[in-house]
Design a protein around this motif. Sequence first.
Motif, PDB file in Angstrom:
ATOM      1  N   UNK A  94      28.201  39.676 -15.764  1.00 54.50           N
ATOM      2  CA  UNK A  94      28.941  40.009 -14.553  1.00 54.50           C
ATOM      3  C   UNK A  94      30.451  39.968 -14.796  1.00 54.50           C
ATOM      4  N   UNK A  95      31.213  40.838 -14.104  1.00 51.72           N
ATOM      5  CA  UNK A  95      32.675  40.870 -14.299  1.00 51.72           C
ATOM      6  C   UNK A  95      33.359  39.531 -14.052  1.00 51.72           C
ATOM      7  N   UNK A  96      32.867  38.761 -13.098  1.00 53.86           N
ATOM      8  CA  UNK A  96      33.493  37.491 -12.776  1.00 53.86           C
ATOM      9  C   UNK A  96      33.489  36.535 -13.966  1.00 53.86           C
ATOM     10  N   UNK A  97      32.471  36.662 -14.821  1.00 57.38           N
ATOM     11  CA  UNK A  97      32.397  35.812 -16.004  1.00 57.38           C
ATOM     12  C   UNK A  97      33.602  36.044 -16.928  1.00 57.38           C
ATOM     13  N   UNK A  98      33.985  37.303 -17.072  1.00 61.54           N
ATOM     14  CA  UNK A  98      35.119  37.634 -17.932  1.00 61.54           C
ATOM     15  C   UNK A  98      36.422  37.179 -17.276  1.00 61.54           C
ATOM     16  N   UNK A  99      36.553  37.440 -15.982  1.00 58.79           N
ATOM     17  CA  UNK A  99      37.793  37.063 -15.299  1.00 58.79           C
ATOM     18  C   UNK A  99      38.031  35.561 -15.371  1.00 58.79           C
ATOM     19  N   UNK A 100      37.003  34.778 -15.045  1.00 62.93           N
ATOM     20  CA  UNK A 100      37.181  33.323 -15.008  1.00 62.93           C
ATOM     21  C   UNK A 100      37.423  32.753 -16.415  1.00 62.93           C
ATOM     22  N   UNK A 139      33.766  53.660 -21.737  1.00 70.00           N
ATOM     23  CA  UNK A 139      34.902  52.770 -21.993  1.00 70.00           C
ATOM     24  C   UNK A 139      35.469  52.244 -20.680  1.00 70.00           C
ATOM     25  N   UNK A 140      35.641  53.135 -19.723  1.00 64.53           N
ATOM     26  CA  UNK A 140      36.209  52.722 -18.436  1.00 64.53           C
ATOM     27  C   UNK A 140      35.294  51.725 -17.726  1.00 64.53           C
ATOM     28  N   UNK A 141      33.987  51.952 -17.804  1.00 67.42           N
ATOM     29  CA  UNK A 141      33.037  51.015 -17.189  1.00 67.42           C
ATOM     30  C   UNK A 141      33.146  49.635 -17.836  1.00 67.42           C
ATOM     31  N   UNK A 142      33.318  49.614 -19.149  1.00 68.85           N
ATOM     32  CA  UNK A 142      33.451  48.330 -19.853  1.00 68.85           C
ATOM     33  C   UNK A 142      34.725  47.612 -19.431  1.00 68.85           C
ATOM     34  N   UNK A 143      35.812  48.356 -19.277  1.00 69.21           N
ATOM     35  CA  UNK A 143      37.069  47.750 -18.846  1.00 69.21           C
ATOM     36  C   UNK A 143      36.907  47.083 -17.486  1.00 69.21           C
ATOM     37  N   UNK A 144      36.184  47.721 -16.602  1.00 73.86           N
ATOM     38  CA  UNK A 144      35.934  47.121 -15.280  1.00 73.86           C
ATOM     39  C   UNK A 144      35.029  45.903 -15.404  1.00 73.86           C
ATOM     40  N   UNK A 145      33.998  46.018 -16.245  1.00 79.16           N
ATOM     41  CA  UNK A 145      33.071  44.894 -16.449  1.00 79.16           C
ATOM     42  C   UNK A 145      33.819  43.665 -16.957  1.00 79.16           C
ATOM     43  N   UNK A 146      34.788  43.879 -17.834  1.00 84.33           N
ATOM     44  CA  UNK A 146      35.481  42.752 -18.451  1.00 84.33           C
ATOM     45  C   UNK A 146      36.685  42.284 -17.649  1.00 84.33           C
ATOM     46  N   UNK A 147      36.789  42.717 -16.416  1.00 87.65           N
ATOM     47  CA  UNK A 147      37.759  42.132 -15.506  1.00 87.65           C
ATOM     48  C   UNK A 147      39.095  42.835 -15.419  1.00 87.65           C
ATOM     49  N   UNK A 148      39.256  43.994 -16.062  1.00 85.56           N
ATOM     50  CA  UNK A 148      40.500  44.735 -15.873  1.00 85.56           C
ATOM     51  C   UNK A 148      40.528  45.300 -14.445  1.00 85.56           C
ATOM     52  N   UNK A 149      41.704  45.357 -13.856  1.00 78.87           N
ATOM     53  CA  UNK A 149      41.798  45.749 -12.447  1.00 78.87           C
ATOM     54  C   UNK A 149      41.502  47.237 -12.262  1.00 78.87           C
ATOM     55  N   UNK A 150      41.120  47.592 -11.034  1.00 76.58           N
ATOM     56  CA  UNK A 150      40.839  48.993 -10.712  1.00 76.58           C
ATOM     57  C   UNK A 150      42.083  49.847 -10.927  1.00 76.58           C
TER      58      UNK A 150
END
Length: 990
Positions: free
Chosen positions: A701-707, A412-423
């Motif tokens: 990639x995480x950037x895809x979710x953030x943008x 779950x934590x890895x997914x949160x990071x993948x989807x752009x949630x902050x560290x």
Amino acid sequence: MYITSGTSALLKRASRSSGRRTLSSLCRKPAAPSPACGGAASHSAGQQNLRSLSFLSAAARWSHGAGWNSPTSQIRIGCSVSDSLLHRKIATMASENAFKGIFTSLPKPGGGEFGKFYSLPALNDPRIDKLPYSIRILLESAIRNCDGFQVTKEDVEKIIDWEKTSPKLVEIPFKPARVLLQDFTGVPAVVDLACMRDAMNRLGNDSNKINPLVPVDLVIDHSVQVDVARSENAVQANMELEFQRNRERFAFLKWGSNAFQNMLVVPPGSGIVHQVNLEYLGRVVFNNDGILYPDSVVGTDSHTTMIDGLGVAGWGVGGIEAEAAMLGQPMSMVLPGVVGFKLSGKLRDGVTATDLVLTVTQMLRKHGVVGKFVEFHGAGVGEISLADRATIANMSPEYGATMGFFPVDRVTLQYLKLTGRSEETVAMIEAYLRANNMFVDYSEPQQERVYSSDLQLDLSDVEPCISGPKRPHDRVTLKEMKSDWHSCLDSKVGFKGFAVPKEAQEKVAQFSFHGKPAELRHGSVVIAAITSCTNTSNPSVMLGAGLVAKKAYDLGLQVKPWVKTSLAPGSGVVKKYLDRSGLQEYLNHQGFNIVGYGCTTCIGNSGELDESVGAAISENDIVAAAVLSGNRNFEGRVHPLTRANYLASPPLVVAYALAGTVDIDFEKEPIGVGKNGREVYFRDIWPSTQEVANAVQSSVLPEMFRSTYEAITKGNPMWNQLIVPNDKLYSWDPTSTYIHEPPYFKNMTMDPPGPHGVKDAYCLLNFGDSITTDHISPAGNINKDSPAAKYLMERGVERKDFNSYGSRRGNDEIMARGTFANIRLVNKLLKGEVGPKTIHIPTGEKLSVFDAAMKYKTAGQATIILAGAEYGSGSSRDWAAKGPMLLGVKAVIAKSFERIHRSNLVGMGIVPLCFKAGEDAETLGLTGQERYTIDLPSKISDIRPGQDITVRTDNGKQFTCTVRFDTEVELEYFNNGGILPYVIRQLILQ
């Protein structure tokens, strides 16, 4: 801004402590001055004089980034006493939580603190260590909200003692952290809020009291239709048509986002509500002004459960329940049992998450999990991705559970990071959940937890499969599909049968498709859609579909042009990783161009078939097939002309589109002929698990979710150009065919109507088992011969502008006419005829259901419905309860009910009754031709949840039923004529 904090519990506890006094008795003005205004007063005196209490919320505007203000309510007294002892006493009671002793700090590793929280371990109660994780979330909510009014210490004790109390079906209050809406269910919710403001205004009270008091997210995702497919311009073309049809609805929702506080509206074209919730809206843990607590959500779409894959407790409720939650009402729920589902092993090569979820769905449906939580555990959970978990959680309504929960772990934590949630956010989430014993670490020894019952599955036993042709839990393994299909052709009409005569089973319908020869047979695929929240959130199956398309293209296979193919991703992220992988190009080659970002084919927004295809099906009585990666395949839902509908993984959707038929054995028969005349088999185009994993690793990639989500609330040019008024009260347009003021509060007074029995009612409809909300609630296209179509044409609306029932959910006139308008409705009064008609008993006329209902209403005659098992299963549509109420239905007598629908019936003032075990209409000899009298006590104090009552007919039959008011709160709703009048009266009492 005023809320109902405490009032519900005061009413409930007042009624229990003094002969179940009703709201009407509490409303009456006292003969003498209220003790609340006289200085000193006891807590009980405060309870008895609810009208003197007002509760003030610290309700600031909410935004996704900042959260919203503390849910802790402040109190003020509604009488002019400058220094009231009662004022001080009640304020102290509400502000001092009974569990303040376990309110503690959560330190940051580098110094400082993340915030403060209510610590479950600090209770030092060994029973808590055995609780399922899903129940711990209910417990934390009860402790945090324990104010002595809405939630008491007794409620907390019930949850702690879950192992003993859950089998007793005890009632508990639950306050979700937020509410989630989509536009189909969101429009009527906002209509009701606007209508409630008007009602408050008419009753001389402050209409601004009607406001959401928890964060409300509304994602507009159910309006797009697949009008244009197989085109590079499909997204833009379909969105333009979407705005043409829905401009008025969208403007109404945009008005609502401005008029109501704490409401975020995500514009059209952004994605499917559940994927947006998973990737963006889900918090997992709230940090609300320094108070930490688990995220939880109720939504007006039954597939809200998808968020359970992220470790967020969420499930679907009816629109009317959601509205009450928005307005500060705690949800009254029966403390659920929890089925522990242990997973072990690992999926075999080539087996998808969809294969797994269809297997799980069949197992749980067989086990029986209606009204229960399912909690997944075991080492196998760590072997499946977050997206796979979300796929399983999504289909909770299909296996019947309230939710299918996956506790938070490292995945779950890895997914949160993948989807752009902050560290920092992820660190806070992990620290809080570990500190509060809500985190699972599969690398450590597991504490033994207690479950109500247990199931287990070795993941290596899962086989490739699909489900259908008419229900999501009718799983068929791929290797048995051909034989199962022929069995369906042979079998009598039913969930697994079409009764096609042997001599007609080889029929070939030849026709011309755009000037070229084409042909259809029974089982020919005419719709192949990668759609719905179930799978489009899952990169492995989406990229797997792209790999199938590429392999087939390289081998020279092409989808036949008359198959309507489409791809509707759940968010813009999907397009980004499909483009990066280079696989979207090959999906386009096979006709799977992106058609829009929303819920399309799965809810009947499949658009029209080509006229030549439709004519070939109709004129030759072909049992045509649709294959879709959705979660619903009930009759008449996907498209009126596809009688066979199969749920499959996205890669299998592509494979069946290439084969052009479901009448194929993929192990033995070629899919088609490719380059150089070579036969191509399923194994030639199916990617390995490693191929899919490599594509995911390199493309997502995480950037895809953030943008994507940085821009999600900015809207699009068409949305931004909508101009709406700033008025707090909505200006109803009497000529509108989209937004109409409903009659729910017409002639409403402060005196509740009280309980009502039913006298000499006629049977409007007589059903068998498995009547779903698809049969009841208006959905899909508006048939040209229906009462709804007649209503629209009388108002100058052309057929091409009918739009869908879903898009017109804000107009009660159309929705009432579309109730029970499903073309596959089987009503025993019609003696075998299928369709949306019934018999008007007094005259013997065969009429549309609406026309018959109006004939009864005009004559002042009440109606009831007879039904079998699982009445109201399916999506949690509020119109499945609102529609029957508007038709004049006073009661439904069934063998059993789906959880949400039964609650919604109560919320609209309809009495749900269950036959006694072993009995039904057939065993009791009821034909539906009788008149029914239901003997309910005339005093609310004489009715108890689960009480047996007598039903009598005019031909002398008499039988006993159980009245399904399952909680005290539901009794109060019924006493008030429904949940919304109940809320209005409470607000006015403040």
